[in-house]
Design a protein around this motif. Structure first.
Motif, PDB file in Angstrom:
ATOM      1  N   TRP A  61      10.832 -19.412 -43.567  1.00 58.95           N
ATOM      2  CA  TRP A  61      10.670 -20.609 -44.784  1.00 58.95           C
ATOM      3  C   TRP A  61      11.572 -21.524 -44.365  1.00 58.95           C
ATOM      4  O   TRP A  61      11.520 -22.757 -44.387  1.00 58.95           O
ATOM      5  CB  TRP A  61      10.801 -20.014 -45.709  1.00 58.95           C
ATOM      6  CG  TRP A  61      10.574 -20.777 -47.189  1.00 58.95           C
ATOM      7  CD1 TRP A  61      11.385 -21.666 -47.722  1.00 58.95           C
ATOM      8  CD2 TRP A  61       9.208 -21.390 -47.878  1.00 58.95           C
ATOM      9  NE1 TRP A  61      10.957 -22.691 -48.678  1.00 58.95           N
ATOM     10  CE2 TRP A  61       9.563 -22.279 -48.880  1.00 58.95           C
ATOM     11  CE3 TRP A  61       8.098 -20.649 -47.695  1.00 58.95           C
ATOM     12  CZ2 TRP A  61       8.471 -22.972 -49.418  1.00 58.95           C
ATOM     13  CZ3 TRP A  61       7.160 -21.261 -48.503  1.00 58.95           C
ATOM     14  CH2 TRP A  61       7.390 -22.308 -49.146  1.00 58.95           C
ATOM     15  N   SER A  62      12.757 -21.085 -44.114  1.00 60.37           N
ATOM     16  CA  SER A  62      13.946 -22.042 -44.011  1.00 60.37           C
ATOM     17  C   SER A  62      13.484 -23.047 -42.738  1.00 60.37           C
ATOM     18  O   SER A  62      13.792 -24.109 -42.427  1.00 60.37           O
ATOM     19  CB  SER A  62      15.532 -21.544 -43.679  1.00 60.37           C
ATOM     20  OG  SER A  62      15.628 -20.810 -44.925  1.00 60.37           O
ATOM     21  N   ALA A  63      13.200 -22.361 -41.603  1.00 65.81           N
ATOM     22  CA  ALA A  63      12.849 -22.932 -40.285  1.00 65.81           C
ATOM     23  C   ALA A  63      11.727 -24.110 -40.588  1.00 65.81           C
ATOM     24  O   ALA A  63      11.670 -25.149 -40.245  1.00 65.81           O
ATOM     25  CB  ALA A  63      12.466 -22.076 -39.152  1.00 65.81           C
ATOM     26  N   PHE A  64      10.712 -23.622 -41.341  1.00 66.22           N
ATOM     27  CA  PHE A  64       9.624 -24.613 -41.868  1.00 66.22           C
ATOM     28  C   PHE A  64      10.111 -25.763 -42.516  1.00 66.22           C
ATOM     29  O   PHE A  64      10.045 -26.950 -42.111  1.00 66.22           O
ATOM     30  CB  PHE A  64       8.593 -23.659 -42.610  1.00 66.22           C
ATOM     31  CG  PHE A  64       7.617 -24.552 -43.136  1.00 66.22           C
ATOM     32  CD1 PHE A  64       6.463 -25.254 -42.230  1.00 66.22           C
ATOM     33  CD2 PHE A  64       7.582 -25.241 -44.419  1.00 66.22           C
ATOM     34  CE1 PHE A  64       5.597 -26.011 -42.999  1.00 66.22           C
ATOM     35  CE2 PHE A  64       6.786 -25.879 -45.043  1.00 66.22           C
ATOM     36  CZ  PHE A  64       5.543 -26.451 -44.403  1.00 66.22           C
ATOM     37  N   ARG A  65      11.141 -25.512 -43.552  1.00 64.00           N
ATOM     38  CA  ARG A  65      11.554 -26.498 -44.179  1.00 64.00           C
ATOM     39  C   ARG A  65      12.439 -27.632 -43.459  1.00 64.00           C
ATOM     40  O   ARG A  65      12.236 -28.918 -43.605  1.00 64.00           O
ATOM     41  CB  ARG A  65      12.665 -25.788 -45.535  1.00 64.00           C
ATOM     42  CG  ARG A  65      11.772 -25.182 -46.667  1.00 64.00           C
ATOM     43  CD  ARG A  65      12.764 -24.802 -47.640  1.00 64.00           C
ATOM     44  NE  ARG A  65      14.192 -25.146 -47.655  1.00 64.00           N
ATOM     45  CZ  ARG A  65      15.070 -24.331 -47.916  1.00 64.00           C
ATOM     46  NH1 ARG A  65      14.835 -23.085 -48.231  1.00 64.00           N
ATOM     47  NH2 ARG A  65      16.506 -24.775 -48.099  1.00 64.00           N
ATOM     48  N   LEU A  66      13.165 -26.877 -42.510  1.00 63.25           N
ATOM     49  CA  LEU A  66      13.976 -27.886 -41.639  1.00 63.25           C
ATOM     50  C   LEU A  66      13.019 -28.728 -40.638  1.00 63.25           C
ATOM     51  O   LEU A  66      12.943 -29.890 -40.680  1.00 63.25           O
ATOM     52  CB  LEU A  66      14.998 -27.222 -40.865  1.00 63.25           C
ATOM     53  CG  LEU A  66      15.477 -27.895 -39.729  1.00 63.25           C
ATOM     54  CD1 LEU A  66      16.272 -29.303 -40.280  1.00 63.25           C
ATOM     55  CD2 LEU A  66      16.506 -27.182 -39.083  1.00 63.25           C
ATOM     56  N   CYS A  67      11.961 -28.071 -40.082  1.00 57.05           N
ATOM     57  CA  CYS A  67      10.931 -28.956 -39.298  1.00 57.05           C
ATOM     58  C   CYS A  67      10.074 -29.799 -39.924  1.00 57.05           C
ATOM     59  O   CYS A  67       9.908 -31.083 -39.512  1.00 57.05           O
ATOM     60  CB  CYS A  67      10.098 -27.803 -38.660  1.00 57.05           C
ATOM     61  SG  CYS A  67      10.859 -26.944 -37.329  1.00 57.05           S
ATOM     62  N   PHE A  68       9.751 -29.380 -41.216  1.00 62.52           N
ATOM     63  CA  PHE A  68       8.967 -30.272 -42.238  1.00 62.52           C
ATOM     64  C   PHE A  68       9.560 -31.524 -42.547  1.00 62.52           C
ATOM     65  O   PHE A  68       9.281 -32.902 -42.467  1.00 62.52           O
ATOM     66  CB  PHE A  68       8.520 -29.359 -43.478  1.00 62.52           C
ATOM     67  CG  PHE A  68       7.606 -30.257 -44.205  1.00 62.52           C
ATOM     68  CD1 PHE A  68       6.271 -30.623 -43.920  1.00 62.52           C
ATOM     69  CD2 PHE A  68       7.959 -30.929 -45.478  1.00 62.52           C
ATOM     70  CE1 PHE A  68       5.358 -31.160 -44.652  1.00 62.52           C
ATOM     71  CE2 PHE A  68       7.044 -31.480 -46.430  1.00 62.52           C
ATOM     72  CZ  PHE A  68       5.907 -31.826 -45.985  1.00 62.52           C
ATOM     73  N   THR A  69      11.033 -31.285 -42.988  1.00 63.13           N
ATOM     74  CA  THR A  69      11.867 -32.389 -43.163  1.00 63.13           C
ATOM     75  C   THR A  69      11.874 -33.453 -42.167  1.00 63.13           C
ATOM     76  O   THR A  69      12.095 -34.713 -42.284  1.00 63.13           O
ATOM     77  CB  THR A  69      13.441 -31.939 -43.675  1.00 63.13           C
ATOM     78  OG1 THR A  69      13.055 -30.778 -44.862  1.00 63.13           O
ATOM     79  CG2 THR A  69      13.963 -33.092 -43.924  1.00 63.13           C
ATOM     80  N   LEU A  70      12.305 -32.876 -40.985  1.00 66.90           N
ATOM     81  CA  LEU A  70      12.145 -33.668 -39.715  1.00 66.90           C
ATOM     82  C   LEU A  70      11.046 -34.495 -39.412  1.00 66.90           C
ATOM     83  O   LEU A  70      11.113 -35.639 -38.931  1.00 66.90           O
ATOM     84  CB  LEU A  70      12.733 -32.841 -38.534  1.00 66.90           C
ATOM     85  CG  LEU A  70      14.321 -32.249 -38.415  1.00 66.90           C
ATOM     86  CD1 LEU A  70      14.563 -31.420 -37.342  1.00 66.90           C
ATOM     87  CD2 LEU A  70      15.205 -33.406 -38.636  1.00 66.90           C
ATOM     88  N   TRP A  71       9.860 -33.696 -39.667  1.00 56.91           N
ATOM     89  CA  TRP A  71       8.525 -34.351 -39.469  1.00 56.91           C
ATOM     90  C   TRP A  71       8.432 -35.717 -40.374  1.00 56.91           C
ATOM     91  O   TRP A  71       7.901 -36.638 -40.100  1.00 56.91           O
ATOM     92  CB  TRP A  71       7.452 -33.311 -39.650  1.00 56.91           C
ATOM     93  CG  TRP A  71       6.029 -33.746 -39.406  1.00 56.91           C
ATOM     94  CD1 TRP A  71       5.529 -33.917 -38.308  1.00 56.91           C
ATOM     95  CD2 TRP A  71       5.082 -33.987 -40.409  1.00 56.91           C
ATOM     96  NE1 TRP A  71       4.220 -34.412 -38.523  1.00 56.91           N
ATOM     97  CE2 TRP A  71       4.079 -34.558 -39.794  1.00 56.91           C
ATOM     98  CE3 TRP A  71       5.249 -34.187 -41.735  1.00 56.91           C
ATOM     99  CZ2 TRP A  71       2.716 -34.814 -40.525  1.00 56.91           C
ATOM    100  CZ3 TRP A  71       3.867 -34.410 -42.601  1.00 56.91           C
ATOM    101  CH2 TRP A  71       2.925 -34.798 -41.831  1.00 56.91           C
TER     102      TRP A  71
END
Length: 178
Positions: A65-75
Motif C-alpha cells: 500500500w505504501s509503494a502504491f501511495r508513493l507512486c500515486f503521489t508522484l503520478w
C-alpha cells in the motif's frame, strides 16, 4: 476464561466496539463513549479497506500500500524532492527513502540529485512506473467501487461531507502533524 474475539470473522470490528462501550460504561466515568465509538469505527473501517485493497490489488501486483501511495503521489504531482514526497504521502522520510530504493530497483522510479543540496534527492516515476501505476490504479479503483457501490447517492454525499469536515478539524493548531 479469556475472551476469544476471532478477528477474522465478519463483524469483529462492530463486536469490539460494542464490547468496548460496555467495558467503558462499567469501568470508567466521564468518558465520551460516542466519540470513542466514532473514532474507533473510523479506524477499523479504514484499516479494513486498506487491508482489502492491499491484499487483492497491491500485493498481487508486487507492491505494498505504501509503494502504491508513493507512486500515486508522484503520478499526481510529478517529480518531488524526497522530503516533499514524505510529507505528501504522510510517511516518514526514512520510509520514503527505503521505498524509493525498492521501487528504483524495480524500475518504477528514478532518484536524482537536487540542485544546490548535496543531500537532497528528487524522486520521479519512470515511463514503466507510470504505466504500472495506471494499470494498478484501475484495479484499485474497481475495488474502491465495490466498497461504495452499495451506498445511496445521499449516503455517499453525507459521507464525503463528514470526512471533509474531519479533514478541516485535522488542520487545527491543536492537532499533532507529521
Amino acid at each position: 476464561m479469556p475472551h476469544d474475539p476471532s478477528p477474522e470473522q465478519p463483524g469483529a470490528s462492530l463486536s469490539l466496539i460494542a464490547d468496548a462501550r460496555t467495558a467503558i460504561q462499567e469501568r470508567m466515568a466521564h468518558v465520551d463513549i460516542d466519540a470513542m465509538q466514532l473514532v474507533l469505527l473510523l479506524y477499523r473501517v479504514s484499516n479494513a479497506i486498506v487491508y482489502d485493497i492491499e491484499s487483492t490489488v497491491h500485493r498481487p501486483a508486487g507492491w505494498s500500500w505504501s509503494a502504491f501511495r508513493l507512486c500515486f503521489t508522484l503520478w499526481v504531482d510529478g517529480p518531488l524532492e524526497l522530503r516533499a514526497a514524505a510529507s505528501r504521502t504522510g510517511m516518514s522520510k526514512p520510509a520514503v527513502t527505503s521505498l524509493a530504493n525498492t521501487l528504483q530497483k524495480q524500475g518504477s522510479l528514478t532518484r536524482s540529485d537536487l540542485a544546490g543540496d548535496a543531500r537532497g534527492r528528487v524522486l520521479e516515476l519512470t515511463d514503466a512506473g507510470r504505466e504500472r501505476l495506471e494499470e494498478v490504479f484501475r484495479a484499485h479503483n474497481r475495488r474502491e467501487v465495490r466498497w461504495v457501490d452499495q451506498l445511496s447517492d445521499a449516503e455517499r454525499a453525507g459521507g464525503m461531507a463528514f470526512l471533509r469536515r474531519l479533514v478541516e478539524i485535522g488542520r487545527q493548531d491543536w492537532v499533532a502533524h507529521r
